[in-house]
Design an enzyme around this catalytic site. Structure first.
Site, PDB file in Angstrom:
ATOM      1  N   CYS A 189       4.380  -9.722   3.059  1.00  0.00           N
ATOM      2  CA  CYS A 189       3.035 -10.345   3.697  1.00  0.00           C
ATOM      3  C   CYS A 189       3.594 -11.075   5.022  1.00  0.00           C
ATOM      4  O   CYS A 189       4.208 -11.926   4.889  1.00  0.00           O
ATOM      5  CB  CYS A 189       2.375 -11.056   2.764  1.00  0.00           C
ATOM      6  SG  CYS A 189       0.547 -11.520   3.384  1.00  0.00           S
ATOM      7  N   CYS A 220      -2.278  -7.524  -2.594  1.00  0.00           N
ATOM      8  CA  CYS A 220      -1.139  -7.164  -3.658  1.00  0.00           C
ATOM      9  C   CYS A 220      -0.457  -5.818  -3.378  1.00  0.00           C
ATOM     10  O   CYS A 220      -0.559  -5.375  -2.063  1.00  0.00           O
ATOM     11  CB  CYS A 220      -1.851  -7.013  -4.989  1.00  0.00           C
ATOM     12  SG  CYS A 220      -2.822  -5.629  -5.248  1.00  0.00           S
ATOM     13  N   CYS A 249       2.907  -9.598  -3.934  1.00  0.00           N
ATOM     14  CA  CYS A 249       3.489  -8.760  -2.805  1.00  0.00           C
ATOM     15  C   CYS A 249       4.891  -9.219  -2.263  1.00  0.00           C
ATOM     16  O   CYS A 249       5.476  -8.524  -1.466  1.00  0.00           O
ATOM     17  CB  CYS A 249       2.610  -8.311  -1.922  1.00  0.00           C
ATOM     18  SG  CYS A 249       2.079  -9.778  -0.705  1.00  0.00           S
TER      19      CYS A 249
END
Length: 139
Positions: A91, A13, A87
């Site tokens: 990522c 996150c 997120c």
């Protein structure tokens, strides 16, 4: 005992101070050593959200000593399953990994009463994940 190596999961996150910490703690607590667990944040906070610590303590899991960790490409590469929680596109994506995006409310700035339903939702999702990753073992 199975000869295959155990699966590994990375929870990501933004701040690694709430959702991903709760998910990692539940997975560790419920799966024991059957699954390797990591968590990280794309922009880690300085400390874990105190309301999250309190909500997890109510569930019998102490995460007060945990610290937010920065997301690295190495952590993603070392994981079989990467579960993102808000997120966005930060990522890193590698071929051969399983990516899941869990839509969860952000506990940042919320009191423990608002964190409890998020915690309970995460626990249910983690139990389902364990059942998928370790057939024959019920969470």
């Amino acid at each position: 005992m199975s000869e295959s190596r155990k699966p590994s999961v990375l929870f990501v996150c933004v701040h690694n101070a709430g959702r991903s910490q709760m998910a990692a703690a539940f997975l560790t607590h419920l799966a024991g050593d059957r699954i390797e667990v990591r968590s990280a944040g794309s922009a880690p906070a300085d400390t874990i959200n105190p309301a999250v610590v309190e909500a997890m303590a109510e569930a019998g899991i102490d995460i007060a000593a945990e610290t937010p960790k920065v997301l690295t490409s190495e952590a993603v590469q070392a994981s079989d399953v990467v579960i993102t929680m808000g997120c966005g596109d930060t990522c890193p994506v590698f071929p051969g990994k399983t990516y899941l995006d869990w839509k969860l409310d952000d506990p940042a700035g919320q009191g423990v009463a608002a964190v409890r339903p998020i915690r309970d939702d995460i626990r249910t999702r983690v139990q389902n994940l364990i059942n998928e990753l370790t057939p024959g073992h019920r969470a």
